[in-house]
Design a protein around this motif. Structure first.
Motif, PDB file in Angstrom:
ATOM      1  N   PRO A 224       0.819  -1.213   0.000  1.00 36.18           N
ATOM      2  CA  PRO A 224       0.000   0.000   0.000  1.00 36.18           C
ATOM      3  C   PRO A 224       0.853   1.263   0.000  1.00 36.18           C
ATOM      4  O   PRO A 224       1.771   1.393   0.810  1.00 36.18           O
ATOM      5  CB  PRO A 224      -0.830  -0.120   1.283  1.00 36.18           C
ATOM      6  N   VAL A 225       0.562   2.165  -0.923  1.00 38.66           N
ATOM      7  CA  VAL A 225       1.301   3.419  -1.061  1.00 38.66           C
ATOM      8  C   VAL A 225       0.310   4.574  -0.986  1.00 38.66           C
ATOM      9  O   VAL A 225      -0.586   4.702  -1.828  1.00 38.66           O
ATOM     10  CB  VAL A 225       2.056   3.486  -2.405  1.00 38.66           C
ATOM     11  N   ALA A 226       0.435   5.413   0.037  1.00 37.52           N
ATOM     12  CA  ALA A 226      -0.467   6.567   0.193  1.00 37.52           C
ATOM     13  C   ALA A 226       0.128   7.778  -0.516  1.00 37.52           C
ATOM     14  O   ALA A 226       1.288   8.124  -0.306  1.00 37.52           O
ATOM     15  CB  ALA A 226      -0.674   6.867   1.674  1.00 37.52           C
ATOM     16  N   ILE A 227      -0.680   8.411  -1.392  1.00 40.32           N
ATOM     17  CA  ILE A 227      -0.276   9.649  -2.060  1.00 40.32           C
ATOM     18  C   ILE A 227      -0.932  10.800  -1.306  1.00 40.32           C
ATOM     19  O   ILE A 227      -2.160  10.938  -1.310  1.00 40.32           O
ATOM     20  CB  ILE A 227      -0.722   9.663  -3.537  1.00 40.32           C
ATOM     21  N   GLU A 264      -4.733  -0.879  -8.002  1.00 42.01           N
ATOM     22  CA  GLU A 264      -3.510  -1.657  -7.939  1.00 42.01           C
ATOM     23  C   GLU A 264      -2.770  -1.630  -9.266  1.00 42.01           C
ATOM     24  O   GLU A 264      -3.376  -1.506 -10.333  1.00 42.01           O
ATOM     25  CB  GLU A 264      -3.822  -3.108  -7.548  1.00 42.01           C
ATOM     26  N   LEU A 265      -1.463  -1.756  -9.180  1.00 40.32           N
ATOM     27  CA  LEU A 265      -0.598  -1.737 -10.355  1.00 40.32           C
ATOM     28  C   LEU A 265       0.597  -2.640 -10.074  1.00 40.32           C
ATOM     29  O   LEU A 265       1.152  -2.630  -8.983  1.00 40.32           O
ATOM     30  CB  LEU A 265      -0.119  -0.301 -10.642  1.00 40.32           C
ATOM     31  N   SER A 266       0.988  -3.441 -11.073  1.00 44.13           N
ATOM     32  CA  SER A 266       2.170  -4.286 -10.947  1.00 44.13           C
ATOM     33  C   SER A 266       3.360  -3.546 -11.545  1.00 44.13           C
ATOM     34  O   SER A 266       3.323  -3.131 -12.703  1.00 44.13           O
ATOM     35  CB  SER A 266       1.955  -5.619 -11.675  1.00 44.13           C
ATOM     36  N   ILE A 267       4.402  -3.371 -10.725  1.00 43.69           N
ATOM     37  CA  ILE A 267       5.636  -2.712 -11.178  1.00 43.69           C
ATOM     38  C   ILE A 267       6.783  -3.690 -10.965  1.00 43.69           C
ATOM     39  O   ILE A 267       7.059  -4.097  -9.838  1.00 43.69           O
ATOM     40  CB  ILE A 267       5.912  -1.416 -10.392  1.00 43.69           C
ATOM     41  N   GLY A 268       7.433  -4.066 -12.059  1.00 49.19           N
ATOM     42  CA  GLY A 268       8.545  -5.005 -11.946  1.00 49.19           C
ATOM     43  C   GLY A 268       8.150  -6.320 -11.303  1.00 49.19           C
ATOM     44  O   GLY A 268       8.945  -6.943 -10.615  1.00 49.19           O
ATOM     45  N   GLY A 269       6.902  -6.741 -11.532  1.00 50.89           N
ATOM     46  CA  GLY A 269       6.427  -7.996 -10.961  1.00 50.89           C
ATOM     47  C   GLY A 269       5.935  -7.895  -9.536  1.00 50.89           C
ATOM     48  O   GLY A 269       5.475  -8.883  -8.962  1.00 50.89           O
ATOM     49  N   ILE A 270       6.010  -6.713  -8.919  1.00 55.08           N
ATOM     50  CA  ILE A 270       5.553  -6.503  -7.539  1.00 55.08           C
ATOM     51  C   ILE A 270       4.243  -5.714  -7.577  1.00 55.08           C
ATOM     52  O   ILE A 270       4.119  -4.734  -8.301  1.00 55.08           O
ATOM     53  CB  ILE A 270       6.593  -5.718  -6.715  1.00 55.08           C
ATOM     54  N   GLY A 271       3.272  -6.160  -6.777  1.00 51.46           N
ATOM     55  CA  GLY A 271       1.986  -5.469  -6.725  1.00 51.46           C
ATOM     56  C   GLY A 271       2.028  -4.273  -5.781  1.00 51.46           C
ATOM     57  O   GLY A 271       2.458  -4.398  -4.636  1.00 51.46           O
ATOM     58  N   PHE A 272       1.608  -3.116  -6.278  1.00 49.84           N
ATOM     59  CA  PHE A 272       1.492  -1.910  -5.457  1.00 49.84           C
ATOM     60  C   PHE A 272       0.033  -1.467  -5.448  1.00 49.84           C
ATOM     61  O   PHE A 272      -0.643  -1.490  -6.490  1.00 49.84           O
ATOM     62  CB  PHE A 272       2.367  -0.774  -6.013  1.00 49.84           C
ATOM     63  N   ARG A 273      -0.457  -1.061  -4.278  1.00 47.56           N
ATOM     64  CA  ARG A 273      -1.826  -0.547  -4.164  1.00 47.56           C
ATOM     65  C   ARG A 273      -1.747   0.940  -3.844  1.00 47.56           C
ATOM     66  O   ARG A 273      -1.408   1.342  -2.733  1.00 47.56           O
ATOM     67  CB  ARG A 273      -2.593  -1.295  -3.070  1.00 47.56           C
ATOM     68  N   PHE A 274      -2.027   1.751  -4.854  1.00 46.04           N
ATOM     69  CA  PHE A 274      -1.923   3.207  -4.697  1.00 46.04           C
ATOM     70  C   PHE A 274      -3.226   3.769  -4.135  1.00 46.04           C
ATOM     71  O   PHE A 274      -4.321   3.392  -4.557  1.00 46.04           O
ATOM     72  CB  PHE A 274      -1.599   3.863  -6.047  1.00 46.04           C
ATOM     73  N   ILE A 275      -3.075   4.685  -3.186  1.00 44.37           N
ATOM     74  CA  ILE A 275      -4.234   5.278  -2.508  1.00 44.37           C
ATOM     75  C   ILE A 275      -4.171   6.787  -2.686  1.00 44.37           C
ATOM     76  O   ILE A 275      -3.272   7.454  -2.156  1.00 44.37           O
ATOM     77  CB  ILE A 275      -4.230   4.927  -1.003  1.00 44.37           C
ATOM     78  N   ASP A 276      -5.101   7.322  -3.467  1.00 43.46           N
ATOM     79  CA  ASP A 276      -5.210   8.768  -3.651  1.00 43.46           C
ATOM     80  C   ASP A 276      -6.056   9.313  -2.508  1.00 43.46           C
ATOM     81  O   ASP A 276      -7.210   8.916  -2.326  1.00 43.46           O
ATOM     82  CB  ASP A 276      -5.859   9.064  -5.011  1.00 43.46           C
ATOM     83  N   THR A 277      -5.503  10.215  -1.712  1.00 45.26           N
ATOM     84  CA  THR A 277      -6.180  10.693  -0.509  1.00 45.26           C
ATOM     85  C   THR A 277      -6.664  12.135  -0.673  1.00 45.26           C
ATOM     86  O   THR A 277      -6.242  12.856  -1.576  1.00 45.26           O
ATOM     87  CB  THR A 277      -5.238  10.631   0.708  1.00 45.26           C
ATOM     88  N   ALA A 278      -7.538  12.520   0.220  1.00 39.15           N
ATOM     89  CA  ALA A 278      -8.019  13.904   0.243  1.00 39.15           C
ATOM     90  C   ALA A 278      -6.878  14.841   0.630  1.00 39.15           C
ATOM     91  O   ALA A 278      -6.011  14.483   1.432  1.00 39.15           O
ATOM     92  CB  ALA A 278      -9.173  14.039   1.240  1.00 39.15           C
ATOM     93  N   GLY A 279      -6.880  16.028   0.046  1.00 34.25           N
ATOM     94  CA  GLY A 279      -5.840  17.014   0.345  1.00 34.25           C
ATOM     95  C   GLY A 279      -5.863  17.454   1.797  1.00 34.25           C
ATOM     96  O   GLY A 279      -6.929  17.626   2.390  1.00 34.25           O
ATOM     97  N   ILE A 280      -4.672  17.606   2.386  1.00 36.67           N
ATOM     98  CA  ILE A 280      -4.565  18.001   3.793  1.00 36.67           C
ATOM     99  C   ILE A 280      -4.573  19.527   3.902  1.00 36.67           C
ATOM    100  O   ILE A 280      -3.684  20.198   3.364  1.00 36.67           O
ATOM    101  CB  ILE A 280      -3.268  17.445   4.414  1.00 36.67           C
ATOM    102  N   THR A 295      -7.342  10.354   5.361  1.00 34.69           N
ATOM    103  CA  THR A 295      -6.005  10.456   4.781  1.00 34.69           C
ATOM    104  C   THR A 295      -4.955   9.994   5.783  1.00 34.69           C
ATOM    105  O   THR A 295      -4.063   9.201   5.463  1.00 34.69           O
ATOM    106  CB  THR A 295      -5.712  11.901   4.340  1.00 34.69           C
ATOM    107  N   PHE A 296      -5.050  10.498   7.024  1.00 35.58           N
ATOM    108  CA  PHE A 296      -4.081  10.115   8.049  1.00 35.58           C
ATOM    109  C   PHE A 296      -4.224   8.636   8.425  1.00 35.58           C
ATOM    110  O   PHE A 296      -3.243   7.970   8.753  1.00 35.58           O
ATOM    111  CB  PHE A 296      -4.223  11.009   9.282  1.00 35.58           C
ATOM    112  N   GLU A 297      -5.448   8.100   8.352  1.00 36.54           N
ATOM    113  CA  GLU A 297      -5.641   6.674   8.609  1.00 36.54           C
ATOM    114  C   GLU A 297      -4.942   5.844   7.540  1.00 36.54           C
ATOM    115  O   GLU A 297      -4.328   4.808   7.836  1.00 36.54           O
ATOM    116  CB  GLU A 297      -7.137   6.340   8.634  1.00 36.54           C
ATOM    117  N   LYS A 298      -5.018   6.299   6.276  1.00 36.97           N
ATOM    118  CA  LYS A 298      -4.386   5.575   5.173  1.00 36.97           C
ATOM    119  C   LYS A 298      -2.862   5.658   5.249  1.00 36.97           C
ATOM    120  O   LYS A 298      -2.166   4.706   4.892  1.00 36.97           O
ATOM    121  CB  LYS A 298      -4.878   6.111   3.830  1.00 36.97           C
TER     122      LYS A 298
END
Length: 463
Positions: A224-227, A264-280, A295-298
């Motif tokens: 999981p990757v939080a943006i 979700e997106l596979s990069i180099g064979g590794i699964g990443f789950r991108f999370i677009d959050t509300a602006g702080i 957002t802070f929970e994510k």
């Protein structure tokens, strides 16, 4: 728990398709299929045919023809389950599937429970327990890395390593137990020097396997990757650029994203789950405030945080960017943080150079044009230790295995301490038995109905 009856289930996904496969397994599987099967030529019987053969014919009941099918015959013990298995390949109409299954049920089959085919494979010695669990992981794999790990474990890579250690430890345990029978003679059958060497090797292997879980767990479940960042800095545009599709709504209005959006997106064979959050930001909007709280929970739940800011603001209001960065670093000191300056297409070279000097480790990006996206994905990959995967080392991905390994490690440490302190054989034997017990839990030498029920209940029907 284990039944000797004949089970049936759809082995392909439910719904309409070109072809569907209906699987039967059990002592009467071939006889039941024979009672419904009419071959195209010679009226041959399936029971008289060789194993691993395919036959063209029709599924019939009285004078009614259900479908033209191919029937595959696998005779015990050379089948997936170790029992007689028949697979009927019919046309993929949902109606045809159900009619044929209902026919087999009337002929004496029972509907299979979730994972019951693989359960029978385990109980008949075709797979050990960790291999059986890897079957479910293989079905669920959605990227190259998780697929590779599941294949390695299904072929016995993990279980064979554990089984070998267990066998060596069992041999020494037998000698220790033998010493107890001759306690009055004060003899030693187990060479303590060799035993210490084995225990040290077991400690080393267990520690490596336990440490691999940190990598294996994120590979299996996706990272999981939080943006995060202030409103209107391009978080949703970046998510769309990473996914190469319009997944998130993009507008010039600050606060457009009021809830988290995940993909979700596979990069180099590794699964990443991108999370677009509300602006702080500070806001009186109730709905937007809830989004910011999420957002802070994510961020809390994520493995990696991407802090995105507007590069034009980085030039005009650098102080506020630095304050926000410090807040995130102080709040999540152990969490990897990637700092990304977006909208660099609006700056000239001297401004970009200034930005890089002022903010250490900043990466330049234009989510609008795609510049810097590849560098970002490379940075994400560099954060993940995939060395073990490249070197074909065993990686633990299963929480149950991890728990058993921790318990085995704790017990073998007791054995090591006992050897170093000259503990008597009867006390050593207790700790050795416990270590063997936890090894056996992994491969299935030690099991019970509740454990098997919990494991195989998570399988799909028909596998």
């Amino acid at each position: 728990m284990f039944h000797q009856d004949t089970i049936v289930a759809l082995a392909t996904p439910s719904g309409s398709g070109a072809i569907a496969i209906i699987r039967l397994s059990g002592k009467d599987a071939i006889a039941i299929a024979d009672s419904c099967f009419q071959s195209v030529k010679n009226n041959k019987l399936l029971k008289d045919q060789a194993t691993h053969t395919i036959h063209l014919g029709h599924i019939v009941e009285d004078k009614r023809v259900y479908d033209e099918v191919l029937v595959s015959v696998f005779k015990n013990p050379n089948s997936y389950t170790g029992e007689d298995v028949v697979e009927v390949s019919c046309h993929g109409s949902a109606y045809i599937q159900q009619e044929i299954i209902q026919l087999f049920l009337r002929k004496g089959c029972r509907m299979a429970n979730a994972g019951e085919f693989t359960l029978r494979a385990f109980l008949n010695g075709k797979l050990d327990l960790s291999q059986a669990e890897a079957v479910a992981d293989l079905i669920a794999s959605d990227n190259e890395a998780s697929h590779k790990i599941a294949m390695q474990q299904m072929r016995g890579g993990f279980s064979s390593e554990i089984a070998k250690l267990r066998e060596e430890l069992l041999n020494f345990a037998s000698l220790i137990e033998l010493e107890l029978d001759f306690a009055e003679e004060d003899v030693e059958f187990a060479d303590r020097t060799q035993f210490k060497s084995l225990v040290d090797r077991i400690v080393f292997v267990l520690k490596r396997l336990i440490d691999s879980f940190a990598v294996g767990n994120v590979i299996k479940n996706g990272i999981p990757v939080a943006i995060v960042g202030e409103p209107n800095v391009g978080k949703s545009t970046l998510l769309n650029a990473l996914l190469n599709e319009e997944r998130a709504i993009v507008s010039d209005i600050a606060g457009t994203t009021r809830d988290t959006i995940e993909d979700e997106l596979s990069i180099g064979g590794i699964g990443f789950r991108f999370i677009d959050t509300a602006g702080i930001r500070e806001t009186e909007d109730v709905v937007e405030s809830i989004g910011i709280k999420k957002t802070f929970e994510k961020i809390e739940q994520s493995q990696v945080t991407i802090y995105l800011f507007d590069s034009t603001k980085g030039i005009t209001d650098l102080k506020s960017i630095q304050i926000e960065l410090e807040k995130i670093k102080n709040r999540y000191p152990q969490k990897p943080l990637l700092i990304i300056a977006n909208k660099i297409d609006l700056l000239d070279d001297s401004q970009l150079a200034t930005l890089q000097q002022q903010i250490e480790g900043v990466q330049l990006l234009s989510a609008k044009t795609g510049f810097g996206v590849e560098q970002l994905t490379d940075s994400l990959l560099n954060l993940i230790n995939t060395g073990a995967l490249r070197n074909n080392e065993t990686i633990v991905t299963n929480t149950r295995h991890y728990d058993a390994l921790l318990k085995a490690f704790e017990e073998v440490q007791k054995v090591k301490y006992g050897l170093d302190s000259g503990l008597s054989g009867d006390l050593l034997a207790i700790d050795i038995r416990q270590t063997l017990y936890h090894f056996g839990e992994i491969t299935g030498e030690i099991t019970n109905d509740d454990l098997l029920g919990n494991i195989f209940a998570n399988f799909c029907i028909g596998k």
